[in-house]
Design a protein around this motif. Structure first.
Motif, PDB file in Angstrom:
ATOM      1  N   LEU A  78      29.825  86.789  60.981  1.00  0.00           N
ATOM      2  CA  LEU A  78      29.763  85.450  60.394  1.00  0.00           C
ATOM      3  C   LEU A  78      28.545  84.687  60.900  1.00  0.00           C
ATOM      4  O   LEU A  78      27.834  84.037  60.132  1.00  0.00           O
ATOM      5  CB  LEU A  78      31.032  84.657  60.736  1.00  0.00           C
ATOM      6  CG  LEU A  78      32.294  85.020  59.985  1.00  0.00           C
ATOM      7  CD1 LEU A  78      33.490  84.286  60.578  1.00  0.00           C
ATOM      8  CD2 LEU A  78      32.157  84.679  58.516  1.00  0.00           C
ATOM      9  N   ALA A  79      28.293  84.766  62.185  1.00  0.00           N
ATOM     10  CA  ALA A  79      27.150  84.058  62.769  1.00  0.00           C
ATOM     11  C   ALA A  79      25.842  84.606  62.222  1.00  0.00           C
ATOM     12  O   ALA A  79      24.936  83.840  61.886  1.00  0.00           O
ATOM     13  CB  ALA A  79      27.180  84.183  64.295  1.00  0.00           C
ATOM     14  N   ALA A  80      25.745  85.923  62.096  1.00  0.00           N
ATOM     15  CA  ALA A  80      24.515  86.532  61.595  1.00  0.00           C
ATOM     16  C   ALA A  80      24.277  86.163  60.132  1.00  0.00           C
ATOM     17  O   ALA A  80      23.148  85.842  59.738  1.00  0.00           O
ATOM     18  CB  ALA A  80      24.574  88.049  61.748  1.00  0.00           C
ATOM     19  N   CYS A  81      25.325  86.174  59.331  1.00  0.00           N
ATOM     20  CA  CYS A  81      25.192  85.827  57.915  1.00  0.00           C
ATOM     21  C   CYS A  81      24.856  84.350  57.740  1.00  0.00           C
ATOM     22  O   CYS A  81      24.057  83.981  56.874  1.00  0.00           O
ATOM     23  CB  CYS A  81      26.463  86.174  57.152  1.00  0.00           C
ATOM     24  SG  CYS A  81      26.730  87.943  56.966  1.00  0.00           S
ATOM     25  N   SER A  82      25.456  83.502  58.562  1.00  0.00           N
ATOM     26  CA  SER A  82      25.181  82.072  58.478  1.00  0.00           C
ATOM     27  C   SER A  82      23.741  81.778  58.862  1.00  0.00           C
ATOM     28  O   SER A  82      23.083  80.936  58.258  1.00  0.00           O
ATOM     29  CB  SER A  82      26.123  81.286  59.387  1.00  0.00           C
ATOM     30  OG  SER A  82      27.445  81.417  58.946  1.00  0.00           O
ATOM     31  N   ALA A  83      23.247  82.465  59.860  1.00  0.00           N
ATOM     32  CA  ALA A  83      21.874  82.259  60.314  1.00  0.00           C
ATOM     33  C   ALA A  83      20.868  82.701  59.258  1.00  0.00           C
ATOM     34  O   ALA A  83      19.810  82.111  59.105  1.00  0.00           O
ATOM     35  CB  ALA A  83      21.631  83.012  61.614  1.00  0.00           C
ATOM     36  N   GLU A  84      21.210  83.737  58.500  1.00  0.00           N
ATOM     37  CA  GLU A  84      20.317  84.245  57.466  1.00  0.00           C
ATOM     38  C   GLU A  84      20.506  83.527  56.135  1.00  0.00           C
ATOM     39  O   GLU A  84      19.769  83.752  55.206  1.00  0.00           O
ATOM     40  CB  GLU A  84      20.558  85.746  57.278  1.00  0.00           C
ATOM     41  CG  GLU A  84      20.208  86.573  58.496  1.00  0.00           C
ATOM     42  CD  GLU A  84      20.630  88.021  58.350  1.00  0.00           C
ATOM     43  OE1 GLU A  84      21.101  88.399  57.264  1.00  0.00           O
ATOM     44  OE2 GLU A  84      20.478  88.773  59.318  1.00  0.00           O
ATOM     45  N   GLY A  85      21.524  82.687  56.048  1.00  0.00           N
ATOM     46  CA  GLY A  85      21.787  81.940  54.827  1.00  0.00           C
ATOM     47  C   GLY A  85      22.441  82.783  53.738  1.00  0.00           C
ATOM     48  O   GLY A  85      22.414  82.435  52.570  1.00  0.00           O
ATOM     49  N   GLN A  86      23.042  83.889  54.122  1.00  0.00           N
ATOM     50  CA  GLN A  86      23.696  84.765  53.156  1.00  0.00           C
ATOM     51  C   GLN A  86      25.117  84.304  52.889  1.00  0.00           C
ATOM     52  O   GLN A  86      25.775  83.726  53.741  1.00  0.00           O
ATOM     53  CB  GLN A  86      23.746  86.198  53.682  1.00  0.00           C
ATOM     54  CG  GLN A  86      22.410  86.842  53.861  1.00  0.00           C
ATOM     55  CD  GLN A  86      22.567  88.237  54.477  1.00  0.00           C
ATOM     56  OE1 GLN A  86      23.637  88.613  54.922  1.00  0.00           O
ATOM     57  NE2 GLN A  86      21.469  88.971  54.491  1.00  0.00           N
TER      58      GLN A  86
END
Length: 97
Positions: free
Chosen positions: A22-30
Motif C-alpha cells: 500500500l505504501a509503495a503504491c501510494s508513493a507511486e500514485g498507482q
C-alpha cells in the motif's frame, strides 16, 4: 502452544507485506487493486488448532458426547483423523453445538 505463535507471526508478516505494498503504491500514485471478496474468503485457512480449541470448549461445557458424535460423522475417532478439507465444515457444526 508454539504453533499458535507461529501462526500469529505468519499473519503479522502478511499484514506487514500488505502495508508495504500500500505504501509503495501510494508513493507511486498507482491505483490499488483489491482481489474480489470471493478470493479473499478462500485464502482463510482453518487450522487443526482452531478446530481443537472449539471442540475443547464444547467438551468443557459438557458436550463431550456431541463432540465425539461429530468426529464420528467425519469418519474419525479423533480430531487428527479428520481430513484438513473438512475442518471448515466441522468447525461450523461444532460452533452450533
Amino acid at each position: 502452544m508454539s504453533e499458535i505463535y507461529l501462526t500469529l507471526a505468519d499473519g503479522f508478516e502478511k499484514l506487514a507485506a500488505g502495508y508495504r505494498t500500500l505504501a509503495a503504491c501510494s508513493a507511486e500514485g498507482q491505483a490499488i487493486e483489491q482481489p474480489p471478496v470471493a478470493e479473499q474468503k478462500q485464502e482463510i485457512k482453518i487450522s487443526i488448532e482452531d478446530v481443537r480449541a472449539v471442540l475443547a470448549e464444547k467438551s468443557k461445557v459438557g458436550k463431550t458426547r456431541e463432540v465425539k458424535a461429530l468426529l464420528m460423522k467425519y469418519d474419525a475417532g479423533k480430531l487428527s483423523g479428520v481430513k484438513p478439507e473438512d475442518y471448515e465444515s466441522l468447525l461450523k457444526e461444532a460452533e452450533v453445538l
